[in-house]
Write a protein that holds these residues in place. Structure first.
Motif, mmCIF file in Angstrom:
data_model
loop_
_atom_site.group_PDB
_atom_site.id
_atom_site.type_symbol
_atom_site.label_atom_id
_atom_site.label_comp_id
_atom_site.label_asym_id
_atom_site.label_seq_id
_atom_site.Cartn_x
_atom_site.Cartn_y
_atom_site.Cartn_z
ATOM 1 N N MET A 1 0.815 -1.219 0.000
ATOM 2 C CA MET A 1 0.000 0.000 0.000
ATOM 3 C C MET A 1 0.848 1.269 0.000
ATOM 4 S SD MET A 1 -3.216 -1.108 0.066
ATOM 5 C CE MET A 1 -2.662 -2.441 -0.973
ATOM 6 N N GLY A 2 2.100 1.156 0.458
ATOM 7 C CA GLY A 2 2.984 2.322 0.438
ATOM 8 C C GLY A 2 2.937 3.169 1.694
ATOM 9 N N PHE A 3 2.554 2.591 2.835
ATOM 10 C CA PHE A 3 2.530 3.360 4.086
ATOM 11 C C PHE A 3 3.948 3.697 4.522
ATOM 12 C CE2 PHE A 3 -1.741 1.562 4.475
ATOM 13 C CZ PHE A 3 -2.440 2.673 4.939
ATOM 14 N N LEU B 1 -13.614 5.602 3.326
ATOM 15 C CA LEU B 1 -13.341 4.220 3.734
ATOM 16 C C LEU B 1 -14.267 3.804 4.866
ATOM 17 C CD1 LEU B 1 -11.624 1.638 3.731
ATOM 18 C CD2 LEU B 1 -9.982 2.822 5.217
ATOM 19 N N ALA B 2 -14.444 4.673 5.853
ATOM 20 C CA ALA B 2 -15.334 4.360 6.980
ATOM 21 C C ALA B 2 -16.763 4.166 6.497
ATOM 22 C CB ALA B 2 -15.267 5.477 8.024
ATOM 23 N N TYR B 3 -17.201 4.988 5.553
ATOM 24 C CA TYR B 3 -18.560 4.842 5.008
ATOM 25 C C TYR B 3 -18.727 3.493 4.316
ATOM 26 C CZ TYR B 3 -22.538 5.360 1.882
ATOM 27 O OH TYR B 3 -23.711 5.138 1.202
ATOM 28 N N ASN C 1 8.226 -1.911 -13.074
ATOM 29 C CA ASN C 1 8.268 -1.432 -11.703
ATOM 30 C C ASN C 1 7.493 -2.393 -10.807
ATOM 31 O OD1 ASN C 1 8.586 0.116 -9.452
ATOM 32 N ND2 ASN C 1 7.014 1.600 -9.988
ATOM 33 N N PHE C 2 8.162 -3.039 -9.864
ATOM 34 C CA PHE C 2 7.514 -4.036 -9.027
ATOM 35 C C PHE C 2 6.944 -3.389 -7.769
ATOM 36 C CE2 PHE C 2 10.228 -6.600 -11.652
ATOM 37 C CZ PHE C 2 9.398 -7.662 -11.991
ATOM 38 N N VAL C 3 5.945 -2.551 -7.976
ATOM 39 C CA VAL C 3 5.208 -1.945 -6.874
ATOM 40 C C VAL C 3 3.738 -2.040 -7.203
ATOM 41 C CG1 VAL C 3 7.033 -0.373 -6.214
ATOM 42 C CG2 VAL C 3 5.366 0.345 -7.909
ATOM 43 N N PHE C 4 2.901 -1.647 -6.241
ATOM 44 C CA PHE C 4 1.465 -1.687 -6.494
ATOM 45 C C PHE C 4 1.090 -0.725 -7.609
ATOM 46 C CE2 PHE C 4 -2.793 -2.704 -5.229
ATOM 47 C CZ PHE C 4 -3.520 -1.596 -5.579
ATOM 48 N N ILE D 1 -3.812 5.502 1.864
ATOM 49 C CA ILE D 1 -5.201 5.447 2.335
ATOM 50 C C ILE D 1 -6.149 5.245 1.152
ATOM 51 C CG2 ILE D 1 -7.036 6.864 3.348
ATOM 52 C CD1 ILE D 1 -4.832 8.038 5.201
ATOM 53 N N ARG D 2 -5.846 5.872 0.011
ATOM 54 C CA ARG D 2 -6.672 5.656 -1.181
ATOM 55 C C ARG D 2 -6.629 4.192 -1.619
ATOM 56 N NH1 ARG D 2 -8.892 8.359 -5.284
ATOM 57 N NH2 ARG D 2 -8.169 10.370 -4.524
ATOM 58 N N LYS D 3 -5.451 3.571 -1.538
ATOM 59 C CA LYS D 3 -5.337 2.163 -1.936
ATOM 60 C C LYS D 3 -6.107 1.248 -0.991
ATOM 61 C CE LYS D 3 -0.867 2.852 -4.188
ATOM 62 N NZ LYS D 3 0.600 2.601 -4.134
ATOM 63 N N VAL D 4 -6.129 1.582 0.295
ATOM 64 C CA VAL D 4 -6.928 0.804 1.242
ATOM 65 C C VAL D 4 -8.412 0.962 0.921
ATOM 66 C CG1 VAL D 4 -7.551 0.513 3.668
ATOM 67 C CG2 VAL D 4 -5.173 0.959 3.042
ATOM 68 N N PHE D 5 -8.807 2.190 0.551
ATOM 69 C CA PHE D 5 -10.196 2.403 0.138
ATOM 70 C C PHE D 5 -10.533 1.503 -1.051
ATOM 71 C CE2 PHE D 5 -12.889 4.506 -3.030
ATOM 72 C CZ PHE D 5 -14.073 4.615 -2.327
ATOM 73 N N ARG D 6 -9.620 1.371 -2.008
ATOM 74 C CA ARG D 6 -9.870 0.521 -3.170
ATOM 75 C C ARG D 6 -10.006 -0.945 -2.787
ATOM 76 N NH1 ARG D 6 -5.546 3.648 -7.044
ATOM 77 N NH2 ARG D 6 -6.917 5.387 -7.631
#
Length: 517
Positions: free
Chosen positions: A44-46, A455-457, A507-510, A115-120
């Protein structure tokens, strides 16, 4: 009268109770815990936040804390810090950790993309449970008040007014200073006032220079507390210094599938939101509903190029564009594409000279006829005294007319828009009280704040859909399994490129645009 008696606070218990026994099995805090535990946060990149002398907190624990807080109307980092000491659910969720408010606040500010990726991921879970229909979506925006007062927002006209006011006051102070000759006390007071005015003058001139250099818009603004916030119309004549949250809602269960925080109005928003919706749903076979604020020719052109059907409310004709008699409004003139000409209700033909004229955001042709001079209904058709009736046709007119035709044929479908898209806003702003942005460090930090709201919604909607804990674990496992398979496919593609000695880099990232599912 006898009353129920509480337990003696000093009474020792023979059998100890573990922390896990205090949280019921059906408590939503357990779902938050499982949701975060089964997400690969390393992808996720945190950003890991280190503290002096101690190991950093796990991003998973801070994310759990924020999700719990937002789902329970708690956004303040200081409030969340207190809950970590006194709230048994929070103590269980983050395993009795006690992060301070600075650590909590920095986590939110520094991780908007993660946080956007967690929402996805919440959207991916909804898709796995078939909770997203993908056939009808609705888009809209809402204004969220920024941590910046109107007083601390400036444009060129406002700065000029302030400087002119200060010049007048300085002149008055100089006149008072001349009259106060010999009065030492009054002279000192006036000099202090002059010093304060000159300090204000220096401040406003510095802001004026910044506005003069800003070429991002025709009317640039400068906000001193939250630099990315802008003074916008909220409704009618009510204005606020705020951000605009663009959202897309799926019709099946009113789940958010996308969001974007901006500081602009809706005029140019529909195109990029539709592009993102097409990427998320991996299809263009859906209908998108928008209100009249999105009625812009260039955005219709983008929608048509994407192959997406839009239903956008048609705004009323402006007074300047209306004919004295509505029968002779421009929409009643018939266009003939073969001759590139219009035919008016009286049967006269309006031709163009073939020239394209440039407006601010589009180009257009003009169509007119000499028959207007002797037309018996000219007074009903136009108020122009010299050239008579003139019709303008832009390069987007065909796209605008296509939307009007779809709206006319849609029947009752468009009426569903408000019930769909206003549902999340009612929950977020009215029920939860999230009508403002907590942060004041720019649009990235503000986007993280709204991302946690979205995300909470979504998680609240998922939990209310009676998804069992075991089902959620299985769904998250399947999602993670698909991500592993996608990673294997990408490794294979890299190997093939390497054997072919190509210069293509992988590129080996999300990658948000890669099909992981």
């Amino acid at each position: 009268m006898e009353y129920q008696q509480g337990q003696d606070r000093e009474q020792l218990s023979l059998y100890s109770t573990c922390l896990d026994d205090m949280i019921p099995e059906d408590n939503s805090v357990r779902l938050i815990d499982q949701f975060v535990n089964l997400i690969d946060l390393s992808q996720m990149g945190f950003q890991t936040i280190g503290t002096q002398g101690r190991p950093p907190y796990d991003p998973a624990d801070l994310l759990k804390l924020f999700i719990y807080g937002y789902m329970n109307q708690m956004r303040s980092s200081r409030r969340l810090e207190k809950e970590a000491y006194r709230n048994i659910e929070v103590i269980w969720l983050i395993k009795n950790l006690k992060p301070d408010h600075n650590t909590i606040a920095r986590f939110r500010k520094e991780n908007p993309k993660a946080i956007r990726k967690v929402f996805r991921q919440s959207v991916a879970i909804a898709r796995n449970f078939n909770l997203i229909g993908g056939t009808l979506i609705a888009g809209d925006s809402t204004k969220l008040r920024a941590q910046n007062s109107k007083k601390n927002n400036y444009n060129k006209k406002k700065i000029q007014r302030h400087l002119e006011y200060i010049d007048r006051k300085l002149e008055e102070h100089n006149q008072e200073l001349a009259k106060a000759d010999g009065d030492q006390k009054k002279t000192e007071e006036i000099k202090e006032q002059i010093k304060g005015r000159k300090q204000q003058q220096t401040k406003y001139r510095a802001i004026q220079k910044q506005l003069d250099k800003d070429a991002s818009s025709e009317n640039p603004q400068r906000s001193t507390s939250d630099p990315d916030s802008r003074h916008q119309i909220v409704r009618g004549t009510v204005t606020e210094v705020c951000y605009t949250a663009q959202t897309t809602v799926d019709a099946k269960h009113k789940l958010l599938i996308d969001y974007k925080l901006t500081n602009q109005n809706d005029k140019k928003a529909m195109g990029f939101m539709l592009r993102r919706a097409k990427s998320i749903l991996r299809s263009n076979s859906f209908t998108a509903l928008y209100d009249k604020g999105y009625h812009t020719g260039s955005e219709f052109h983008i929608a048509d190029s994407l192959g997406i059907d839009t239903l956008v409310a048609i705004p009323a004709i402006g007074r300047k564009s209306q004919a004295p008699d509505p029968k002779y409004n421009a929409k009643n003139f018939i266009y003939n594409p073969d001759d590139d000409a219009y035919t008016c209700p009286q049967g006269n033909t309006l031709y163009s000279n073939g020239s394209w004229y440039k407006a601010r955001n589009y180009t257009f042709k003009q169509y007119k006829t000499k028959a207007c001079k002797e037309c018996p209904v000219r007074s009903k058709c136009t108020t122009a005294k010299a050239n008579g009736k003139i019709i303008q046709r832009t390069q987007f007119t065909q796209n605008i007319q296509g939307n009007a035709k779809r709206v006319e044929q849609s029947g009752e479908l468009y009426k569903e828009r408000q019930a769909l898209v206003e549902h999340p806003y009612g929950t977020m702003k009215r029920q939860w009280g999230f009508d403002h942005i907590m942060t004041k460090r720019g649009i990235k930090a503000a986007a993280a704040d709204f991302g946690l709201i979205a995300l909470a919604y979504n998680l609240r909607r998922l939990f209310n859909s009676k998804i069992a804990l075991q089902q959620l674990i299985v769904a998250l496992f399947l999602t993670f399994k698909k991500c592993i398979k996608a990673s294997i496919r990408r490794n294979k593609a890299f190997t093939e490129c390497k054997t072919k000695n190509t210069d293509q880099s992988i590129n080996f990232v999300f990658n948000t645009n890669f099909n992981y599912f």
